[in-house]
Design a protein around this motif. Structure first.
Motif, mmCIF file in Angstrom:
data_model
loop_
_atom_site.group_PDB
_atom_site.id
_atom_site.type_symbol
_atom_site.label_atom_id
_atom_site.label_comp_id
_atom_site.label_asym_id
_atom_site.label_seq_id
_atom_site.Cartn_x
_atom_site.Cartn_y
_atom_site.Cartn_z
ATOM 1 N N GLY A 21 0.810 -1.207 0.000
ATOM 2 C CA GLY A 21 0.000 0.000 0.000
ATOM 3 C C GLY A 21 0.845 1.259 0.000
ATOM 4 O O GLY A 21 0.642 2.159 -0.832
ATOM 5 N N LEU A 22 1.827 1.324 0.903
ATOM 6 C CA LEU A 22 2.690 2.503 0.947
ATOM 7 C C LEU A 22 3.546 2.605 -0.312
ATOM 8 O O LEU A 22 3.758 3.705 -0.848
ATOM 9 C CB LEU A 22 3.590 2.432 2.181
ATOM 10 C CG LEU A 22 2.905 2.703 3.527
ATOM 11 C CD1 LEU A 22 3.891 2.542 4.680
ATOM 12 C CD2 LEU A 22 2.310 4.109 3.552
ATOM 13 N N GLY A 23 4.039 1.451 -0.772
ATOM 14 C CA GLY A 23 4.849 1.458 -1.988
ATOM 15 C C GLY A 23 4.078 1.954 -3.185
ATOM 16 O O GLY A 23 4.587 2.741 -4.001
ATOM 17 N N GLY A 24 2.823 1.502 -3.303
ATOM 18 C CA GLY A 24 1.987 1.959 -4.410
ATOM 19 C C GLY A 24 1.708 3.450 -4.334
ATOM 20 O O GLY A 24 1.766 4.168 -5.344
ATOM 21 N N LEU A 25 1.422 3.942 -3.133
ATOM 22 C CA LEU A 25 1.142 5.366 -2.952
ATOM 23 C C LEU A 25 2.346 6.219 -3.322
ATOM 24 O O LEU A 25 2.227 7.183 -4.093
ATOM 25 C CB LEU A 25 0.733 5.626 -1.495
ATOM 26 C CG LEU A 25 0.443 7.086 -1.122
ATOM 27 C CD1 LEU A 25 -0.735 7.626 -1.918
ATOM 28 C CD2 LEU A 25 0.186 7.203 0.375
ATOM 29 N N VAL A 26 3.495 5.855 -2.799
ATOM 30 C CA VAL A 26 4.709 6.627 -3.088
ATOM 31 C C VAL A 26 5.058 6.564 -4.569
ATOM 32 O O VAL A 26 5.444 7.575 -5.176
ATOM 33 C CB VAL A 26 5.883 6.111 -2.227
ATOM 34 C CG1 VAL A 26 7.195 6.765 -2.658
ATOM 35 C CG2 VAL A 26 5.624 6.396 -0.754
ATOM 36 N N SER A 27 4.910 5.399 -5.164
ATOM 37 C CA SER A 27 5.251 5.242 -6.590
ATOM 38 C C SER A 27 4.407 6.149 -7.474
ATOM 39 O O SER A 27 4.931 6.810 -8.385
ATOM 40 C CB SER A 27 5.058 3.776 -7.013
ATOM 41 O OG SER A 27 5.902 2.921 -6.295
ATOM 42 N N VAL A 28 3.112 6.207 -7.216
ATOM 43 C CA VAL A 28 2.232 7.041 -8.035
ATOM 44 C C VAL A 28 2.539 8.521 -7.825
ATOM 45 O O VAL A 28 2.583 9.306 -8.782
ATOM 46 C CB VAL A 28 0.752 6.742 -7.716
ATOM 47 C CG1 VAL A 28 -0.162 7.738 -8.438
ATOM 48 C CG2 VAL A 28 0.397 5.323 -8.142
ATOM 49 N N ILE A 29 2.785 8.917 -6.578
ATOM 50 C CA ILE A 29 3.095 10.328 -6.307
ATOM 51 C C ILE A 29 4.398 10.739 -6.986
ATOM 52 O O ILE A 29 4.480 11.804 -7.619
ATOM 53 C CB ILE A 29 3.170 10.575 -4.787
ATOM 54 C CG1 ILE A 29 1.784 10.427 -4.158
ATOM 55 C CG2 ILE A 29 3.732 11.961 -4.496
ATOM 56 C CD1 ILE A 29 1.775 10.539 -2.648
ATOM 57 N N VAL A 30 5.419 9.886 -6.880
ATOM 58 C CA VAL A 30 6.704 10.195 -7.523
ATOM 59 C C VAL A 30 6.542 10.259 -9.037
ATOM 60 O O VAL A 30 7.067 11.164 -9.699
ATOM 61 C CB VAL A 30 7.771 9.154 -7.130
ATOM 62 C CG1 VAL A 30 9.032 9.321 -7.977
ATOM 63 C CG2 VAL A 30 8.113 9.277 -5.651
ATOM 64 N N LEU A 31 5.821 9.299 -9.596
ATOM 65 C CA LEU A 31 5.600 9.286 -11.040
ATOM 66 C C LEU A 31 4.869 10.537 -11.491
ATOM 67 O O LEU A 31 5.210 11.136 -12.529
ATOM 68 C CB LEU A 31 4.801 8.039 -11.423
ATOM 69 C CG LEU A 31 4.543 7.788 -12.913
ATOM 70 C CD1 LEU A 31 5.848 7.743 -13.685
ATOM 71 C CD2 LEU A 31 3.759 6.497 -13.104
ATOM 72 N N ALA A 32 3.873 10.972 -10.714
ATOM 73 C CA ALA A 32 3.140 12.192 -11.047
ATOM 74 C C ALA A 32 4.052 13.417 -11.007
ATOM 75 O O ALA A 32 3.964 14.311 -11.863
ATOM 76 C CB ALA A 32 1.961 12.374 -10.102
ATOM 77 N N GLN A 33 4.946 13.453 -10.021
ATOM 78 C CA GLN A 33 5.868 14.588 -9.918
ATOM 79 C C GLN A 33 6.832 14.623 -11.102
ATOM 80 O O GLN A 33 7.127 15.687 -11.644
ATOM 81 C CB GLN A 33 6.650 14.503 -8.603
ATOM 82 C CG GLN A 33 5.809 14.702 -7.356
ATOM 83 C CD GLN A 33 5.121 16.057 -7.336
ATOM 84 O OE1 GLN A 33 5.727 17.090 -7.611
ATOM 85 N NE2 GLN A 33 3.824 16.059 -7.043
ATOM 86 N N VAL A 34 7.324 13.466 -11.494
ATOM 87 C CA VAL A 34 8.222 13.392 -12.653
ATOM 88 C C VAL A 34 7.500 13.860 -13.918
ATOM 89 O O VAL A 34 8.048 14.612 -14.731
ATOM 90 C CB VAL A 34 8.757 11.955 -12.834
ATOM 91 C CG1 VAL A 34 9.513 11.820 -14.150
ATOM 92 C CG2 VAL A 34 9.656 11.580 -11.659
ATOM 93 N N MET A 35 6.259 13.415 -14.082
ATOM 94 C CA MET A 35 5.467 13.852 -15.234
ATOM 95 C C MET A 35 5.306 15.365 -15.240
ATOM 96 O O MET A 35 5.406 16.015 -16.294
ATOM 97 C CB MET A 35 4.085 13.194 -15.208
ATOM 98 C CG MET A 35 4.068 11.722 -15.506
ATOM 99 S SD MET A 35 2.381 11.061 -15.394
ATOM 100 C CE MET A 35 2.656 9.352 -15.845
ATOM 101 N N GLY A 36 5.050 15.934 -14.071
ATOM 102 C CA GLY A 36 4.875 17.376 -13.985
ATOM 103 C C GLY A 36 6.117 18.133 -14.395
ATOM 104 O O GLY A 36 6.033 19.155 -15.095
#
Length: 454
Positions: free
Chosen positions: A195-210
């Protein structure tokens, strides 16, 4: 038709709805916001505080086929795939699902709004698709090979969704909870880690996209800070309109001349329907924007902490407008055609106006105003009911779809603190997710018995 199975009929209805949508509405309906973001995407500039990722997406599709036709097609295909793939989650379909899909496919929710070139539509489509991918992964979680491709697709879809709608983080949290529940079948530690890994992964990926979406030379993205400042302006003016006795001490220290202007203008121009009415007073705009950001921020926090009554009264009124739409016609429930500044359209080589087919679709949509399909409150109730049934049944995919229902309800609730307009599209994700949930439930209506986790 003899021998016709409900699964085939359901697929045919959803595909026919897609074809009709594209035939009637391509290259899509573009408001001024849509045109601005397309302009930014095509020319690699930043002139608004709209999400840079959304402009980049429009620009990428525009490079392949100029305009928005390809983008609208791709967006609608994502949703259609997600809805059709629900059949595979249950392994069957009922005729109840076929009947519901026929009504839904004919509704403006799927037939009209899907063609609007708005970040809200893409956010809704990707949110549903992301959870559906996660549901498929949950269904096959205990198989020999981990469903990495489905997990990656879910993360990618949710990261883009979060990038185009900041409060979409709420849905990402619920997706992480659903992933944690799935992995938790083997113990709480794997569940917590996933759960934590999935949350962090999506947030990091979103930041990289931004970061990658920012045009060269544009500097740091100011979209979030600008949007937050506008929200604070609205909250301060709204609170003053509800309680004229507020002293506005933080603003008075930084810009004493602004206080009497705010006090005088707030009751005249404030409306819980939308922040745009504040622009009708140039004096108020100057008073607010010439006040330093630190003072506006301090006044906003002071308002929440020391004058919660005025703040909550304003926030409640604004939330009622976006959730209930008391006067639906004033909340832009329909948008068709192309409407934007002519000079911008000329640069993009797009013709303004509305075709006869656009007007026909607009007229058709008005017939649905009195139905639950134009009621966010009805969809919220449906999402809650679907979540209840699925949690009761508690199969692996059920818990993910229930997570989508609860997540979209929490996303809706977040507008209590961020709503600045009652536009119908802002809660389109609620409507679409509830439709997907109802379709999923209708595929294989749950038996009233307690379930066991697989």
């Amino acid at each position: 038709m003899p021998g016709l199975k409900p699964e085939a009929a359901l697929r045919a209805i959803l595909l026919a709805g897609l074809v009709f949508l594209l035939a009637a509405s391509l290259p899509g309906h573009l408001s001024a916001d849509s045109v601005t973001q397309l302009y930014e995407g095509r020319f690699g500039v930043r002139e608004s505080f709209g999400p840079a990722v959304y402009a980049k997406i429009l620009g990428l599709f525009d490079e392949v086929v100029p305009g928005t036709g390809l983008y609208v097609t791709a967006s609608a295909l994502i949703l259609t795939w997600a809805l059709i793939s629900l059949i595979e989650l249950r392994g069957r379909a009922s005729w109840w699902a076929v009947g519901f899909a026929a009504i839904a496919a004919a509704s403006p929710t799927l037939l009209l709004i899907q063609a609007a070139v708005w970040k809200d539509v893409l956010f809704a489509n990707l949110s549903v698709a992301g959870f559906v991918c996660l549901a498929h992964a949950a269904k096959g979680w205990d198989e020999e090979r981990r469903p990495w491709l489905l997990l990656a697709a879910a993360a990618f879809a949710l990261a883009i969704a979060m990038s185009v709608r900041q409060n979409g983080l709420v849905l990402v949290v619920f997706a992480a909870l659903a992933l944690g529940w799935t992995a938790g079948s083997r113990g709480w530690r794997p569940g917590l880690a996933w759960g934590l890994g999935g949350l962090v992964s999506v947030i990091v990926l979103a930041q990289v996209m931004g970061v990658l979406a920012q045009p060269r030379g544009s500097g740091p993205d100011q979209a979030l800070s600008t949007g937050l400042r506008i929200l604070r302006h609205y909250d301060i003016v709204g609170a003053v309109a509800h309680d004229p006795t507020l002293k506005l001490e933080a603003i008075a220290k930084a810009n004493p001349k602004a206080v009497p202007v705010i006090k005088a203008e707030a009751p005249k121009v404030y409306s819980p329907e939308r922040v745009d009415f504040l622009d009708s007073s140039p004096a108020l705009g100057a008073a607010l924007w010439l006040t330093p950001e630190t003072a506006i921020s301090a006044q906003w926090f002071d308002l929440i902490l020391r004058h919660p009554g005025a703040y909550l009264a304003h926030r409640w009124d604004a939330f009622v407008q976006v959730l209930i739409n008391p006067v639906l016609e004033r909340c832009n429930p329909i948008f068709v055609g192309v409407e934007a500044p002519v000079e911008r359209l000329e640069l993009l080589q797009i013709q303004p106006g509305r075709e006869p087919s656009d007007l026909a679709m607009s007229n058709y949509a008005t017939w649905w105003y009195v139905t639950p399909f134009y009621s966010h409150l009805a969809f919220a109730a449906a999402a809650l009911i679907v979540a209840g049934f699925l949690v009761f049944r508690r199969e692996a995919a059920d818990m993910v779809i229930a997570g989508l229902m609860l997540g979209v309800l929490a996303f809706t609730a977040s507008f209590f603190v961020v709503s600045i307009a009652c536009d119908y599209r802002y809660l389109y994700a609620l409507d679409l997710a509830a439709l997907a949930g109802l379709l999923y439930l209708a595929l294989d209506p749950p038996v009233f018995r307690s379930g066991r986790r697989p």
